[in-house]
Design an enzyme around this catalytic site. Structure first.
Site, short mmCIF file in Angstrom:
data_model
loop_
_atom_site.label_atom_id
_atom_site.label_comp_id
_atom_site.label_asym_id
_atom_site.label_seq_id
_atom_site.Cartn_x
_atom_site.Cartn_y
_atom_site.Cartn_z
N GLU A 112 0.82 -1.21 0.00
CA GLU A 112 0.00 0.00 0.00
C GLU A 112 0.85 1.25 0.00
O GLU A 112 1.98 1.26 0.48
CB GLU A 112 -0.90 0.02 1.25
CG GLU A 112 -2.04 -0.96 1.15
CD GLU A 112 -2.49 -1.49 2.49
OE1 GLU A 112 -3.69 -1.46 2.76
OE2 GLU A 112 -1.64 -1.94 3.27
N CYS A 355 -2.45 5.80 9.87
CA CYS A 355 -1.34 5.13 10.54
C CYS A 355 -1.83 3.92 11.31
O CYS A 355 -2.82 4.01 12.05
CB CYS A 355 -0.66 6.08 11.52
SG CYS A 355 0.39 7.28 10.72
#
Ligand code: SF4
Length: 370
Positions: A112, A355
């Protein structure tokens, strides 16, 4: 860890053709490769070619405007690979403009990257993965639950960067290695990717706008310090209390807090500037006065800069985002220690792009099953 890391390092280029990818090369790398293959190349030719492919973003060697012989182009075409990672899914979070890309390598591995809008309108940074999965098992991180599948190669990281740059009209001004993986666990490949991204014939990103994070691998921090890179190193601290840090970051079993603090001290002395320390703020866990007191004890007088990142809410692991009052109290305590800090916004949480949420899942598939 080294032996395991070496086992997971692909021996041969993972490209469709099996040839090394141009996206992982600087001019001197391309020159060395061509000379090793018996091609009588020169460094100026390699610079011109890579400026076309990487800096200008054009993989068509026939479209090169700069003077380059046809035989040189043919040799490069024959001996290198220029295919990109396949974009499997592109999901934009309409709430904040973050975009998550799910990318597939030629061997089928999924990774990703995240496009991050910067304060200046129309400029962007890219969050890059360094590994498929991660071995570090931080308790608040979805990637850690995947385990480590393999290291990414430099070209795969650069290819992810180019995918984002292509759709921003080149206005990507920074890169952070904070996606899937522990960057310093894949040290050589990450440094090579960062070099390509900052090269004048490569990504043309200012080296100081490239950040490499680590959860606290002490030998690699020391190596990084000794090598004197211009990229910014971000060391994840997350707790200044050894026992708590060990429960949050299992890597602390191998590299305890005392050693991490010493490595930070050495890096701060060598870098002659503030060393950036990341703090994932976990509501009710590491946001209390005990942490502020421990910070004072361990870091008094050390030139640090704090990045505070909220853990994302609604987590299966039971962690929660700090309340505004908890966060304000903690930040006031850190400010009283005269440690400058920035609260980093970790966006894209509605699309699993924030995150600690990168787990190589397809958002649409995921959303349909939850
Ligand atoms: S926070 Fe970073 S180092 Fe820790 S498990 Fe997640 S990806 Fe790995």
């Amino acid at each position: 860890m080294t032996n395991r890391a070496e086992q997971l390092r692909p021996a041969a280029p993972i490209t469709g053709s099996g040839a090394p990818s141009l996206f992982g090369m600087r001019p001197q790398d391309l020159l060395a490769h061509l000379l090793a293959e018996g091609v009588p190349a020169r460094i100026d030719q390699c610079r011109r070619l890579l400026a076309h492919v990487l800096a200008d973003g054009n993989s068509d060697l026939d479209a090169i405007q700069r003077p380059l012989s046809r035989s040189f182009r043919r040799d490069v075409d024959r001996l290198t690979d220029r295919a990109r990672l396949e974009v499997v899914e592109r999901i934009e979070d309409p709430a904040d403009g973050f975009v998550k890309y799910l990318l597939r390598s030629p061997d089928g591995a999924l990774t990703e990257a995240v496009r991050i809008p910067l304060e200046k309108p129309g400029s962007w940074s890219v969050c890059l993965s360094s590994q498929v999965g991660c071995a570090m098992q931080c308790t608040f991180c979805a990637t850690g639950r995947l385990g480590l599948v393999r290291h990414l190669q430099p070209w795969e990281m650069v290819s992810a960067f180019l995918t984002v740059r292509d759709e921003t009209e080149g206005r990507v001004t920074g890169a952070v290695f904070m996606g899937q993986g522990e960057p310093l666990h894949n040290y050589d490949a990450v440094i090579q990717a960062a070099r390509v991204l900052s090269a004048p014939c490569g990504g043309r990103i200012n080296a100081k706008a490239i950040s490499i994070s680590t959860v606290g691998l002490v030998p690699q921090i020391r190596r990084y310090t000794a090598e004197g890179h211009k990229f910014r190193l971000i060391i994840s601290l997350t707790s200044a209390i050894a026992s708590r840090r060990a429960t949050l970051l299992p890597v602390a079993g191998a590299w305890p807090l005392d050693e991490v603090v010493q490595a930070i001290r050495e890096h701060a002395a060598a870098a002659r500037g503030r060393t950036t320390v990341a703090w994932v703020l976990l509501g009710g866990v590491n946001d209390g006065p005990d942490e502020v007191a421990a910070l004072k004890e361990r870091f008094a007088g050390m030139p640090l800069r704090f990045n505070i990142i909220d853990v994302n809410d609604a987590r299966p692991d039971g962690f929660r985002t700090a309340t505004d009052a908890e966060r304000t109290d903690f930040m006031s305590g850190v400010a009283a220690l005269r440690i400058p800090m920035v609260r980093r916004y970790s966006g894209g949480r509605d699309r699993n792009a924030a995150c600690g949420m990168l787990a190589a899942t397809r958002y649409e598939t995921d959303a349909a099953t939850t």
